[in-house]
Design a protein around this motif. Structure first.
Motif, PDB file in Angstrom:
ATOM      1  N   GLN A 107      27.996  28.257 -44.712  1.00 55.44           N
ATOM      2  CA  GLN A 107      28.912  27.542 -45.586  1.00 55.44           C
ATOM      3  C   GLN A 107      30.071  26.970 -44.773  1.00 55.44           C
ATOM      4  OE1 GLN A 107      28.874  27.097 -49.100  1.00 55.44           O
ATOM      5  NE2 GLN A 107      30.582  25.729 -48.658  1.00 55.44           N
ATOM      6  N   VAL A 108      30.345  25.667 -44.919  1.00 53.58           N
ATOM      7  CA  VAL A 108      31.482  25.046 -44.257  1.00 53.58           C
ATOM      8  C   VAL A 108      32.513  24.624 -45.304  1.00 53.58           C
ATOM      9  CG1 VAL A 108      30.188  24.248 -42.246  1.00 53.58           C
ATOM     10  CG2 VAL A 108      30.338  22.790 -44.263  1.00 53.58           C
ATOM     11  N   TYR A 109      33.747  24.446 -44.860  1.00 57.36           N
ATOM     12  CA  TYR A 109      34.845  24.123 -45.754  1.00 57.36           C
ATOM     13  C   TYR A 109      35.626  22.942 -45.180  1.00 57.36           C
ATOM     14  CZ  TYR A 109      33.787  28.847 -47.350  1.00 57.36           C
ATOM     15  OH  TYR A 109      33.140  29.965 -47.806  1.00 57.36           O
ATOM     16  N   GLU A 110      36.087  22.079 -46.053  1.00 54.23           N
ATOM     17  CA  GLU A 110      36.868  20.928 -45.622  1.00 54.23           C
ATOM     18  C   GLU A 110      38.250  21.383 -45.159  1.00 54.23           C
ATOM     19  OE1 GLU A 110      38.153  16.485 -47.300  1.00 54.23           O
ATOM     20  OE2 GLU A 110      37.108  17.927 -48.594  1.00 54.23           O
ATOM     21  N   VAL A 111      38.708  20.805 -44.051  1.00 51.69           N
ATOM     22  CA  VAL A 111      40.014  21.137 -43.483  1.00 51.69           C
ATOM     23  C   VAL A 111      40.842  19.857 -43.339  1.00 51.69           C
ATOM     24  CG1 VAL A 111      41.257  22.210 -41.556  1.00 51.69           C
ATOM     25  CG2 VAL A 111      38.980  23.036 -42.183  1.00 51.69           C
ATOM     26  N   ARG A 112      42.101  19.945 -43.687  1.00 58.85           N
ATOM     27  CA  ARG A 112      43.007  18.814 -43.510  1.00 58.85           C
ATOM     28  C   ARG A 112      44.300  19.284 -42.859  1.00 58.85           C
ATOM     29  NH1 ARG A 112      42.508  15.513 -49.294  1.00 58.85           N
ATOM     30  NH2 ARG A 112      40.271  15.045 -49.133  1.00 58.85           N
ATOM     31  N   VAL A 113      44.876  18.387 -42.047  1.00 57.97           N
ATOM     32  CA  VAL A 113      46.172  18.638 -41.430  1.00 57.97           C
ATOM     33  C   VAL A 113      47.165  17.659 -42.042  1.00 57.97           C
ATOM     34  CG1 VAL A 113      47.486  18.779 -39.294  1.00 57.97           C
ATOM     35  CG2 VAL A 113      45.051  19.374 -39.304  1.00 57.97           C
ATOM     36  N   VAL A 114      48.165  18.190 -42.725  1.00 63.68           N
ATOM     37  CA  VAL A 114      49.180  17.368 -43.376  1.00 63.68           C
ATOM     38  C   VAL A 114      50.551  17.834 -42.911  1.00 63.68           C
ATOM     39  CG1 VAL A 114      50.146  16.589 -45.568  1.00 63.68           C
ATOM     40  CG2 VAL A 114      47.694  17.082 -45.393  1.00 63.68           C
ATOM     41  N   GLN A 115      51.257  16.933 -42.203  1.00 64.18           N
ATOM     42  CA  GLN A 115      52.583  17.247 -41.680  1.00 64.18           C
ATOM     43  C   GLN A 115      52.570  18.565 -40.898  1.00 64.18           C
ATOM     44  OE1 GLN A 115      55.280  17.067 -45.031  1.00 64.18           O
ATOM     45  NE2 GLN A 115      55.345  14.821 -45.007  1.00 64.18           N
ATOM     46  N   ASP A 116      51.587  18.669 -40.011  1.00 64.64           N
ATOM     47  CA  ASP A 116      51.428  19.825 -39.117  1.00 64.64           C
ATOM     48  C   ASP A 116      51.160  21.134 -39.851  1.00 64.64           C
ATOM     49  OD1 ASP A 116      51.633  18.428 -36.751  1.00 64.64           O
ATOM     50  OD2 ASP A 116      53.816  18.599 -36.693  1.00 64.64           O
ATOM     51  N   MET A 117      50.701  21.055 -41.098  1.00 63.01           N
ATOM     52  CA  MET A 117      50.282  22.233 -41.841  1.00 63.01           C
ATOM     53  C   MET A 117      48.768  22.171 -42.067  1.00 63.01           C
ATOM     54  SD  MET A 117      53.162  23.811 -42.207  1.00 63.01           S
ATOM     55  CE  MET A 117      52.851  25.085 -43.418  1.00 63.01           C
ATOM     56  N   ILE A 118      48.088  23.338 -41.957  1.00 62.30           N
ATOM     57  CA  ILE A 118      46.635  23.405 -42.090  1.00 62.30           C
ATOM     58  C   ILE A 118      46.265  23.775 -43.528  1.00 62.30           C
ATOM     59  CG2 ILE A 118      44.504  24.445 -41.242  1.00 62.30           C
ATOM     60  CD1 ILE A 118      45.934  22.889 -39.124  1.00 62.30           C
ATOM     61  N   TYR A 119      45.397  22.958 -44.145  1.00 59.49           N
ATOM     62  CA  TYR A 119      44.911  23.215 -45.498  1.00 59.49           C
ATOM     63  C   TYR A 119      43.388  23.374 -45.457  1.00 59.49           C
ATOM     64  CZ  TYR A 119      49.479  21.691 -47.254  1.00 59.49           C
ATOM     65  OH  TYR A 119      50.822  21.578 -47.512  1.00 59.49           O
ATOM     66  N   ILE A 120      42.878  24.379 -46.168  1.00 54.85           N
ATOM     67  CA  ILE A 120      41.427  24.604 -46.274  1.00 54.85           C
ATOM     68  C   ILE A 120      41.056  24.566 -47.749  1.00 54.85           C
ATOM     69  CG2 ILE A 120      39.511  26.203 -45.853  1.00 54.85           C
ATOM     70  CD1 ILE A 120      41.049  27.330 -43.520  1.00 54.85           C
ATOM     71  N   ASN A 121      39.961  23.886 -48.056  1.00 58.37           N
ATOM     72  CA  ASN A 121      39.503  23.773 -49.437  1.00 58.37           C
ATOM     73  C   ASN A 121      38.558  24.929 -49.762  1.00 58.37           C
ATOM     74  OD1 ASN A 121      38.367  23.009 -51.937  1.00 58.37           O
ATOM     75  ND2 ASN A 121      38.766  20.867 -51.497  1.00 58.37           N
ATOM     76  N   THR A 122      39.080  25.948 -50.408  1.00 54.99           N
ATOM     77  CA  THR A 122      38.276  27.109 -50.797  1.00 54.99           C
ATOM     78  C   THR A 122      38.907  27.772 -52.017  1.00 54.99           C
ATOM     79  OG1 THR A 122      37.528  29.314 -50.133  1.00 54.99           O
ATOM     80  CG2 THR A 122      39.550  28.526 -49.136  1.00 54.99           C
ATOM     81  N   GLN A 123      38.088  28.384 -52.839  1.00 56.62           N
ATOM     82  CA  GLN A 123      38.585  29.077 -54.024  1.00 56.62           C
ATOM     83  C   GLN A 123      39.211  30.422 -53.681  1.00 56.62           C
ATOM     84  OE1 GLN A 123      35.109  29.331 -56.511  1.00 56.62           O
ATOM     85  NE2 GLN A 123      35.420  27.304 -57.408  1.00 56.62           N
ATOM     86  N   ASN A 124      38.880  30.966 -52.512  1.00 56.55           N
ATOM     87  CA  ASN A 124      39.345  32.305 -52.151  1.00 56.55           C
ATOM     88  C   ASN A 124      40.756  32.274 -51.568  1.00 56.55           C
ATOM     89  OD1 ASN A 124      36.866  33.194 -52.920  1.00 56.55           O
ATOM     90  ND2 ASN A 124      36.042  33.381 -50.853  1.00 56.55           N
ATOM     91  N   GLU A 125      41.549  33.281 -51.901  1.00 56.39           N
ATOM     92  CA  GLU A 125      42.856  33.448 -51.280  1.00 56.39           C
ATOM     93  C   GLU A 125      42.655  33.960 -49.853  1.00 56.39           C
ATOM     94  OE1 GLU A 125      45.837  32.725 -52.405  1.00 56.39           O
ATOM     95  OE2 GLU A 125      45.205  32.080 -54.408  1.00 56.39           O
ATOM     96  N   LEU A 126      43.305  33.319 -48.887  1.00 52.50           N
ATOM     97  CA  LEU A 126      43.121  33.656 -47.482  1.00 52.50           C
ATOM     98  C   LEU A 126      44.415  34.174 -46.879  1.00 52.50           C
ATOM     99  CD1 LEU A 126      41.101  30.488 -46.357  1.00 52.50           C
ATOM    100  CD2 LEU A 126      40.171  32.736 -46.938  1.00 52.50           C
ATOM    101  N   CYS A 127      44.266  35.069 -45.890  1.00 53.70           N
ATOM    102  CA  CYS A 127      45.436  35.529 -45.148  1.00 53.70           C
ATOM    103  C   CYS A 127      45.002  35.857 -43.719  1.00 53.70           C
ATOM    104  CB  CYS A 127      46.075  36.745 -45.809  1.00 53.70           C
ATOM    105  SG  CYS A 127      45.008  38.191 -45.920  1.00 53.70           S
ATOM    106  N   LEU A 128      45.984  35.971 -42.825  1.00 48.84           N
ATOM    107  CA  LEU A 128      45.697  36.196 -41.411  1.00 48.84           C
ATOM    108  C   LEU A 128      45.478  37.667 -41.071  1.00 48.84           C
ATOM    109  CD1 LEU A 128      48.204  33.683 -39.815  1.00 48.84           C
ATOM    110  CD2 LEU A 128      45.736  33.675 -39.492  1.00 48.84           C
ATOM    111  N   SER A 129      45.831  38.563 -41.972  1.00 51.25           N
ATOM    112  CA  SER A 129      45.706  39.995 -41.710  1.00 51.25           C
ATOM    113  C   SER A 129      44.589  40.598 -42.549  1.00 51.25           C
ATOM    114  CB  SER A 129      47.012  40.716 -42.030  1.00 51.25           C
ATOM    115  OG  SER A 129      48.071  40.185 -41.255  1.00 51.25           O
ATOM    116  N   PRO A 130      43.866  41.583 -42.017  1.00 51.15           N
ATOM    117  CA  PRO A 130      42.813  42.250 -42.808  1.00 51.15           C
ATOM    118  C   PRO A 130      43.380  42.856 -44.072  1.00 51.15           C
ATOM    119  CG  PRO A 130      42.688  42.873 -40.489  1.00 51.15           C
ATOM    120  CD  PRO A 130      43.973  42.119 -40.665  1.00 51.15           C
TER     121      PRO A 130
END
Length: 424
Positions: A107-130
């Motif tokens: 499964q791949v997800y669309e990624v966009r960079v807007v004003q140096d911020m990274i956006y991912i198109n997914t229904q799931n809430e994401l975070c950098l920590s386990p």
């Protein structure tokens, strides 16, 4: 005017939310080639940053056997095509489409960079920590610490533990086949009890690396075939140990009815161990015929993680190792076989066909004993399986599935289709 700007910002935020776009952080926070982003449902994502300063995202778990794609390598295939390579078994996945040359699909997800911020198109809430896991109860549980050694040494469990502690794979194979013959002939009569090691022994001169540090050769060469055969031989060495571990670790299990496991349970997994020993021997012989040897390339120990995670729960062990991982081996067989056939390697094709036919019986054995225990303990087989996979596999099962091979093993679609990620 200020009120209008506030309304506009609020409206834009709603559009982003409704469109499932999530801001995961600043661009400068993702300098590494691969960054894992964690999700509550276990469907984690790897964010890939390529040298041309582009970003890509896909599921971080390899659809083959759950290998960590966030530890994989990025390879440039030319013509602007890049793939992320799984460190466990070298399956490649196109960053743009998620397609693999081995026939799998991630499964791949669309990624966009807007004003140096990274956006991912997914229904799931994401975070950098386990995300911390909650404690769960187990079925048919038995800790290795609860098992006392048998006073008699000539028992099945004594030899199972001895084989697990044998580092040389050739000795492990020879001892496995010898114990199998003695058990089948009735020379060994008692199952016994023994405490298996936390992890099987390996030869000191075997180079063991972290999964992400193992490199692979390019496709279409003898070196790449040797690398794949070497990886398969490493799998079979672990498979021998998994078979003996399930015998020794769960020998004292009592079902909810108070009954012990039937003798046939142990006979079935002795046969599985013998088959895996045969498979290792066939692969090691073929590697030697190609002017190499087992141990010539690095290996990893990532495959033992499933054994560790299910060491307390027999039903979980059967579900994950024999009904998920071994079934996944059936799924990838057609593409693996075609890769060797395309290079005219008929000898390797013959070895792979032998392994495939045996693996069908191994999936069937796992399914047979899973359903036996569930029926004895009056559990619903399907819901119990689905719950255990969700608990221990950490993610969804992914197509393509070898429907015919799975059906031959008795695993019809109602077992695995409900575990596939639903369409967005």
């Amino acid at each position: 005017m200020d009120h209008f700007e506030e309304d506009l910002v609020a409206a834009l935020r709603e559009i982003v939310k409704d469109g499932n776009w999530q801001c995961v952080g600043k661009k400068c926070d993702f300098d590494s080639p691969c960054t894992k982003l964690y999700s509550e449902d276990g469907e984690h994502i790897v964010l890939v940053h390529t040298e041309d300063d582009r970003f890509w995202a896909m599921d971080s778990s390899c659809p083959h056997e759950g290998g960590p794609l966030d530890l994989g390598d990025i390879e440039d295939l030319g013509d602007g095509k890049r793939v992320l390579v799984c460190p466990w078994h070298h399956f490649d996945f196109c960053l743009e489409t998620g397609a693999s040359s081995m026939g799998l699909q991630n499964q791949v997800y669309e990624v966009r960079v807007v004003q140096d911020m990274i956006y991912i198109n997914t229904q799931n809430e994401l975070c950098l920590s386990p995300i911390p896991e909650t404690d769960t109860t187990s079925n048919g549980t038995l800790s290795a610490d609860d098992v006392e050694p048998s006073p008699s040494e000539d028992t099945l469990c004594f030899w199972a533990t001895k084989i697990l502690c044998t580092p040389d794979p050739k000795e492990k194979v020879a001892m496995t086949l010898q114990v199998q013959a003695r058990w089948n002939s009735g020379e060994i009569t008692e199952v016994g009890q023994a405490t298996p090691p936390v992890q099987p022994s390996r030869k000191e001169n075997l180079t063991v690396l972290q999964p992400g540090k193992i490199k692979r050769g390019k496709g279409g060469t003898q070196a790449s075939r040797i690398a794949l055969l070497h990886s398969l031989a490493n799998i079979e060495q672990w498979a021998i140990d998994l078979s003996w571990d399930i015998i020794a670790r769960f020998s004292a299990v009592r079902l909810d009815t108070g009954e012990p496991l039937p003798r046939q349970f142990f006979s079935d997994f002795v046969k599985v161990a013998g088959d895996e020993a045969k498979h290792y021997h066939l692969l090691e012989t073929r590697i030697t015929e190609l002017d190499s040897f087992f141990g010539a390339l690095p290996v990893h120990n990532g495959l033992w993680q499933s054994a560790t995670d299910t060491s307390h729960d027999l039903l979980a062990r059967l579900a994950i190792v024999h009904m998920v991982h071994e079934a996944r081996g059936l799924d990838v067989h057609p593409q693996t076989l075609s890769r060797f056939a395309a290079q005219g390697d008929c000898s390797s094709v013959e070895v792979l066909e032998v392994i495939y036919q045996d693996e069908i019986t191994h999936v069937a054995a796992g399914l047979r004993w899973f359903t036996y225990i569930c029926s004895q303990e009056e559990r619903d087989c399907l819901s119990t399986f689905h719950d255990l996979v969700k608990q221990h596999f950490k993610g969804y099962l992914k197509p393509p599935f070898n429907t015919e091979g799975r059906k031959t093993a008795g695993m019809t679609q109602e077992w695995y289709v409900p575990l596939v990620k639903p369409p967005s």
